[in-house]
Write an enzyme that holds these catalytic residues in place. Sequence first.
Site, PDB file in Angstrom:
ATOM      1  N   HIS A  82      17.534 -28.741 -33.559  1.00 46.87           N
ATOM      2  CA  HIS A  82      16.179 -28.772 -33.864  1.00 46.87           C
ATOM      3  C   HIS A  82      15.632 -27.896 -34.732  1.00 46.87           C
ATOM      4  CE1 HIS A  82      11.982 -30.206 -33.785  1.00 46.87           C
ATOM      5  NE2 HIS A  82      11.502 -28.752 -33.710  1.00 46.87           N
ATOM      6  N   ASP A 161       2.644 -35.601 -25.340  1.00 42.59           N
ATOM      7  CA  ASP A 161       2.824 -34.637 -26.501  1.00 42.59           C
ATOM      8  C   ASP A 161       2.203 -35.495 -27.770  1.00 42.59           C
ATOM      9  OD1 ASP A 161       3.873 -32.611 -28.242  1.00 42.59           O
ATOM     10  OD2 ASP A 161       5.080 -34.311 -29.150  1.00 42.59           O
ATOM     11  N   ARG A 168      -4.641 -31.215 -30.476  1.00 39.76           N
ATOM     12  CA  ARG A 168      -4.353 -29.810 -31.143  1.00 39.76           C
ATOM     13  C   ARG A 168      -4.842 -29.821 -32.725  1.00 39.76           C
ATOM     14  NH1 ARG A 168       1.397 -28.779 -29.851  1.00 39.76           N
ATOM     15  NH2 ARG A 168       1.046 -26.886 -31.048  1.00 39.76           N
ATOM     16  N   SER A 183       5.672 -28.693 -26.701  1.00 42.16           N
ATOM     17  CA  SER A 183       5.712 -30.016 -27.492  1.00 42.16           C
ATOM     18  C   SER A 183       7.004 -30.112 -28.150  1.00 42.16           C
ATOM     19  CB  SER A 183       4.631 -29.707 -28.875  1.00 42.16           C
ATOM     20  OG  SER A 183       5.091 -30.765 -29.684  1.00 42.16           O
ATOM     21  N   LYS A 187      10.203 -33.311 -26.139  1.00 44.51           N
ATOM     22  CA  LYS A 187      10.947 -34.324 -26.849  1.00 44.51           C
ATOM     23  C   LYS A 187      12.348 -34.177 -26.914  1.00 44.51           C
ATOM     24  CE  LYS A 187       7.749 -33.366 -30.119  1.00 44.51           C
ATOM     25  NZ  LYS A 187       6.849 -33.140 -31.042  1.00 44.51           N
TER      26      LYS A 187
HETATM   27  N1  URA Z   1       6.531 -29.536 -33.820  1.00 49.47           N
HETATM   28  C1  URA Z   1       6.152 -30.067 -32.858  1.00 49.47           C
HETATM   29  O1  URA Z   1       6.902 -31.064 -32.390  1.00 49.47           O
HETATM   30  N2  URA Z   1       5.455 -29.678 -32.018  1.00 49.47           N
HETATM   31  C2  URA Z   1       4.425 -28.701 -32.373  1.00 49.47           C
HETATM   32  O2  URA Z   1       3.672 -28.087 -31.732  1.00 49.47           O
HETATM   33  C3  URA Z   1       4.895 -27.822 -33.672  1.00 49.47           C
HETATM   34  C4  URA Z   1       6.212 -28.434 -34.542  1.00 49.47           C
END
Ligand code: URA
Length: 423
Positions: A82, A161, A168, A183, A187
């Site tokens: 990621h 999320d 947010r 967050s 995932k």
């Molecule tokens: N990427 C995400 O998936 N979540 C965040 O809060 C910031 C970047």
Amino acid sequence: MLPQWIIEKKRDGAELGTEEIRAFIAGYTDGTLPDYQMAALAMAIYFNGMNARETADLTVAMMESGKVIDPAALPGSKVDKHSTGGIGDKISIPLAPLVAACGATVPMISGRGLGITGGTLDKLESIRDYRVGLSEAEFFRTLETVGCSMIGQTAEIAPADKKLYALRDVTATVPSIPLIVSSIMSKKMAEGIDALVLDVKCGSGAFMKDIEHARALAKGLVDTGTAMGKKVVALITDMNQPLGRTVGNALEVGESLAILRGEGPADSQGLTLELAARMLALAGIGGDGPAALENGSAMETFEAMVACHGGNLAAGLPAANKQIPFPAPKSGYVAKADAEALGRASLLLGAGRAKTTDSVDHAVGLSDLKKIGERVEAGEPLCTVHSNGHENEAELRKLLDSAFEISANPVAAPPLIIEVIEG
Ligand code: URA
């Protein structure tokens, strides 16, 4: 316990219990707990933070708000990468097939670009007919037959999320390390992976502008993944200049194909191989990345994955109407090639979105970017602009003028990998 008591606790700087976090997120996901209470808790977390145990609990609660892929349902060692996002960061595209060609399974759920940072899904969609929205059966079949699949977040993965991120965004609570960590990791951990390599970008074109913030985010991500029983490592890498020599969707796919042929620019080629080696090491596979490029197996894996997603590589990539060189004003050494300004220039050309509902022009962007430390002669292009005429030319010119600085004296190329944080 009433939700306001949990908010009160965090507001006053106390530590939340596992059950309190779980109940709060479950209520928010099923709609029994309203946005205003979630927003209040997010703001309390923003100001008072969370320790490693609370952050891991929040991550688990968000992950379990939706479907979690059972690792036993997928073959072999499952590993992913990621990136926290940057300019010209196309690495996922050559990396996933390279690692799959070496024997790992890479179930990659990717995102779209927003603001100045690009997104893997937008880049892949510059390949004609490539579908990022495979059904679960198609996703599993692709992983079994090819070893990698790159899809978008489905409605079933971490729905808490999805809701919380949107909240947010409009309540000024995005830049909070525990909220960002939970967050991202909710995932990634739902993918059914055994191991994860994180590329935390640091610099003008990244979310984290300085090393202290990048280090705190990297440590939070590594600690949370490790607490969840996964093998995790984070690399903090430079994002003060774009990665590679292209910015823009189809242009970056073109560079990805060059990387798969072993002919990419030194930085994007090198980072792809470094991340592949780290992924294979975590997955416990002794694969040879350079050999998989050389013998063509990484390219074959990429072509097979694209075919499983319905994509047509033979149709070629979209090209913009005009290719305009942007000349260096004087001779010397490139001292600055600012990622943020070049990301904005690409956005102005139409390569990205101002808001999530906007469409992108896959053909536009920048190529042939000069890198910090390289010698240029007056009039030689610092980059080539690929335009379909969407942009305000004066504004584009101003951005490009501000992006580059030329020094009369030699300039050292900055290191790409700044720090490594192990689990
Ligand atoms: N990427 C995400 O998936 N979540 C965040 O809060 C910031 C970047």
